[in-house]
Write a protein that holds these residues in place. Structure first.
Motif, short mmCIF file in Angstrom:
data_model
loop_
_atom_site.label_atom_id
_atom_site.label_comp_id
_atom_site.label_asym_id
_atom_site.label_seq_id
_atom_site.Cartn_x
_atom_site.Cartn_y
_atom_site.Cartn_z
N GLY A 5 0.80 -1.21 0.00
CA GLY A 5 0.00 0.00 0.00
C GLY A 5 0.84 1.26 0.00
O GLY A 5 2.01 1.25 -0.35
N PHE A 6 0.22 2.33 0.41
CA PHE A 6 0.85 3.64 0.41
C PHE A 6 1.08 4.12 1.83
O PHE A 6 0.38 3.72 2.75
N THR A 7 2.03 5.02 1.98
CA THR A 7 2.24 5.73 3.23
C THR A 7 1.94 7.20 2.97
O THR A 7 2.43 7.77 2.00
N THR A 8 1.13 7.79 3.82
CA THR A 8 0.79 9.20 3.69
C THR A 8 1.77 10.02 4.52
O THR A 8 1.94 9.78 5.70
N CYS A 9 2.42 10.99 3.87
CA CYS A 9 3.34 11.88 4.56
C CYS A 9 2.60 13.15 4.93
O CYS A 9 2.00 13.80 4.07
N LEU A 10 2.63 13.48 6.20
CA LEU A 10 2.01 14.70 6.71
C LEU A 10 3.11 15.66 7.14
O LEU A 10 3.95 15.31 7.97
N THR A 55 1.23 4.38 12.63
CA THR A 55 0.06 3.75 12.02
C THR A 55 -1.16 4.21 12.79
O THR A 55 -1.15 4.23 14.02
N ALA A 56 -2.19 4.62 12.07
CA ALA A 56 -3.46 5.02 12.68
C ALA A 56 -4.57 4.27 11.95
O ALA A 56 -4.70 4.39 10.73
N ASN A 57 -5.31 3.47 12.67
CA ASN A 57 -6.38 2.66 12.11
C ASN A 57 -5.86 1.76 10.98
O ASN A 57 -6.52 1.56 9.97
N GLY A 58 -4.65 1.28 11.14
CA GLY A 58 -4.05 0.39 10.15
C GLY A 58 -3.43 1.10 8.96
O GLY A 58 -2.81 0.46 8.11
#
Length: 160
Positions: A5-10, A55-58
Motif C-alpha cells: 500500500g501507500f504511506t501518507t506523509c504529513l 500507524t493510525a487505524n491500520g
C-alpha cells in the motif's frame, strides 16, 4: 513497487511527534514506529525530531517536521466511516478537541489543520439511492448538519 500500500506523509512545523501520539491515541490498530532525528549538517536542529513513522487505524503515515513552508488544506481529507452514532461522536469529539474546527456535512479540521470527514457507513448508500426523492431528502438533511446525526439522516431518508 511494494505491495504494502501507500504511506501518507504529513508535513508539520515541529509537531510531528506530538501529532503522531495524538492520532495513535484516537484510533484503534495504531502505534508509533521509528523516529528519525536531525543530525549535524541537516536543515533541522541536531537531535530534534525530523520524522516519525506511525500507524493510525491500520493506515501508514510519516509525520515530517519540514518547517512552516507548507500547511494543510481542505483539498485533501481523510474519511472515517463509522458504524454507529457512538463512533461518529467519538471521532468528532476527539478530532475537534483543543483547537479543532467543526465544518458542514461531517467535515472538520483537527488542531493541526488536517481535514477529516466523519461519515456514517450507511450515508453513501442513502445519498446515492436509485430513488431520487430519498437521495435528495437525505442530502438536504446532511447539508444542514455539522456533526452527522444518523437518526435524523435515516428519518429524512424514510420521508419522516
Amino acid at each position: 513497487m511494494t505491495t504494502e500500500g501507500f504511506t501518507t506523509c504529513l508535513w508539520f512545523d515541529g509537531q510531528a511527534e506530538e501529532a503522531a501520539h495524538y492520532y495513535v491515541s484516537i484510533f484503534k490498530n495504531s502505534g508509533i514506529g521509528r523516529v528519525s532525528r536531525y543530525t549535524d549538517g541537516s536543515p533541522g536542529e541536531p537531535g530534534s525530531v525530523m520524522a516519525v513513522e506511525f500507524t493510525a487505524n491500520g493506515h501508514k503515515f510519516l509525520g515530517l517536521n519540514g518547517g512552516p513552508q507548507f500547511t494543510f488544506s481542505e483539498a485533501i481529507s481523510f474519511q472515517i466511516f463509522c458504524e454507529n452514532q457512538e463512533e461518529v461522536d467519538h471521532y468528532w469529539t476527539r478530532l475537534t478537541e483543543n483547537g479543532g474546527e467543526t465544518g458542514n456535512c461531517g467535515w472538520l479540521k483537527d488542531r493541526y489543520g488536517v481535514s477529516w470527514q466523519v461519515i456514517p457507513d450507511r450515508l453513501i448508500g442513502m445519498i446515492s439511492d436509485a430513488d431520487p426523492e430519498k437521495a435528495a431528502r437525505t442530502t438536504q438533511a446532511m447539508m444542514s448538519m455539522y456533526k452527522l446525526d444518523i437518526a435524523a439522516l435515516e428519518k429524512a431518508y424514510a420521508g419522516e
